[in-house]
Every structure is written in structure tokens, then in C-alpha cells.
Design a protein around this motif. Structure first.
Motif, PDB file in Angstrom:
ATOM      1  N   UNK A  22       0.845  -1.184   0.000  1.00  0.00           N
ATOM      2  CA  UNK A  22       0.000   0.000   0.000  1.00  0.00           C
ATOM      3  C   UNK A  22       0.881   1.234   0.000  1.00  0.00           C
ATOM      4  N   UNK A  23       0.675   2.097  -0.981  1.00  0.00           N
ATOM      5  CA  UNK A  23       1.528   3.266  -1.158  1.00  0.00           C
ATOM      6  C   UNK A  23       0.757   4.555  -0.904  1.00  0.00           C
ATOM      7  N   UNK A  24       1.433   5.524  -0.312  1.00  0.00           N
ATOM      8  CA  UNK A  24       0.796   6.813  -0.061  1.00  0.00           C
ATOM      9  C   UNK A  24       1.862   7.894   0.014  1.00  0.00           C
ATOM     10  N   UNK A  25       1.444   9.132  -0.091  1.00  0.00           N
ATOM     11  CA  UNK A  25       2.356  10.248   0.125  1.00  0.00           C
ATOM     12  C   UNK A  25       2.804  11.007  -1.096  1.00  0.00           C
ATOM     13  N   UNK A  26       2.473  10.532  -2.277  1.00  0.00           N
ATOM     14  CA  UNK A  26       2.796  11.285  -3.489  1.00  0.00           C
ATOM     15  C   UNK A  26       1.910  10.766  -4.609  1.00  0.00           C
ATOM     16  N   UNK A  27       1.962  11.483  -5.714  1.00  0.00           N
ATOM     17  CA  UNK A  27       1.260  11.023  -6.914  1.00  0.00           C
ATOM     18  C   UNK A  27       2.214  10.140  -7.691  1.00  0.00           C
ATOM     19  N   UNK A  28       1.834   8.908  -7.872  1.00  0.00           N
ATOM     20  CA  UNK A  28       2.734   7.915  -8.438  1.00  0.00           C
ATOM     21  C   UNK A  28       2.594   7.753  -9.942  1.00  0.00           C
ATOM     22  N   UNK A  29       1.828   8.598 -10.587  1.00  0.00           N
ATOM     23  CA  UNK A  29       1.449   8.366 -11.973  1.00  0.00           C
ATOM     24  C   UNK A  29       2.633   8.217 -12.927  1.00  0.00           C
ATOM     25  N   UNK A  30       3.757   8.832 -12.614  1.00  0.00           N
ATOM     26  CA  UNK A  30       4.922   8.731 -13.493  1.00  0.00           C
ATOM     27  C   UNK A  30       5.990   7.790 -12.946  1.00  0.00           C
ATOM     28  N   UNK A  31       5.690   7.150 -11.852  1.00  0.00           N
ATOM     29  CA  UNK A  31       6.684   6.334 -11.159  1.00  0.00           C
ATOM     30  C   UNK A  31       6.634   4.874 -11.595  1.00  0.00           C
ATOM     31  N   UNK A  32       7.677   4.174 -11.209  1.00  0.00           N
ATOM     32  CA  UNK A  32       7.741   2.726 -11.361  1.00  0.00           C
ATOM     33  C   UNK A  32       7.692   2.100  -9.980  1.00  0.00           C
TER      34      UNK A  32
END
Length: 119
Positions: A22-32
Motif C-alpha cells: 500500500x503506497x501513499x504520500x505522493x502522486x505515483x502516476x509517473x513512477x515505477x
């Protein structure tokens, strides 16, 4: 950024487990998003990765065909479905985030979850 990995446990060889991160704390749209693992006495190694935006995947040769990485954008969660587990898959599994354009391979790490495969 927080990454909470869970789902590890003890399983017999040939069995299956599904890990979640479960990830939180930023917008991950461009991440891997990725899973890496570290067995006792060995270096950390890459397992699988998925691009958060497009969903393209990449696997280590040792797990290709047995493991499947996926993500649920609505839940901000990355999964690792592990089938046909082998004793050599025993390791602490970490989820990680690679930020686009970063000089580092992986910028954020979760705490790890232990997977033990008995023979």
C-alpha cells in the motif's frame, strides 16, 4: 512517502502467496513500482516492476512465468502474485518506488515482508 508491504508467510514448495504494498504520500502516476528481495547472506535483487501509469511490466528471469506484478490505481496498491514457489524464493521482499528522472534506481522503500518456502 509510505510503503507498507504485507502478505508474507510460510508456504510449502509449489504453493502460492500474494504480497501487497500500500503506497501513499505522493502522486505515483509517473513512477515505477517494484518488488525486490533479499535472501539471508545475499545481496538485494530485483524481482519485478510495473509502471504505475501504463502498467508495463518487467521481471527477473528467475521468476518469469511464476510471479505476476499488478497494481490497483484506485487503491494505490501494488501486488505480487507468486505461484509455484521454490525454496530459493525464500527472502525478505521489499516494495520500492522509482521516481522518473531520478538518478537512483529506487527512491523509496517499504519495510519488507518475509516469505519462507519450505521444501
Amino acid at each position: 512517502v509510505q510503503l507498507q508491504a504485507f502478505g508474507g508467510g510460510l508456504v510449502q514448495a509449489g504453493g502460492s502467496l500474494r504480497l501487497s504494498c500500500a503506497a501513499s504520500g505522493r502522486t505515483f502516476s509517473s513512477d515505477t513500482m517494484a518488488w525486490l528481495r533479499q535472501a539471508l547472506g545475499k545481496e538485494r535483487e530485483f524481482v519485478a516492476a510495473i509502471s504505475w501509469g501504463g502498467g508495463s511490466t518487467n521481471y527477473a528471469g528467475s521468476v518469469k512465468g511464476r510471479f505476476t506484478i499488478s497494481r490497483d490505481v484506485a487503491k494505490n496498491t501494488v501486488y505480487l502474485q507468486m505461484n509455484s514457489l521454490k525454496p530459493e524464493d525464500t527472502a525478505v521482499y521489499f516494495c520500492a518506488v522509482g521516481v522518473r528522472g531520478s538518478p537512483r534506481s529506487w527512491d523509496y522503500w517499504g519495510q519488507g515482508t518475509l516469505v519462507t518456502v519450505s521444501s
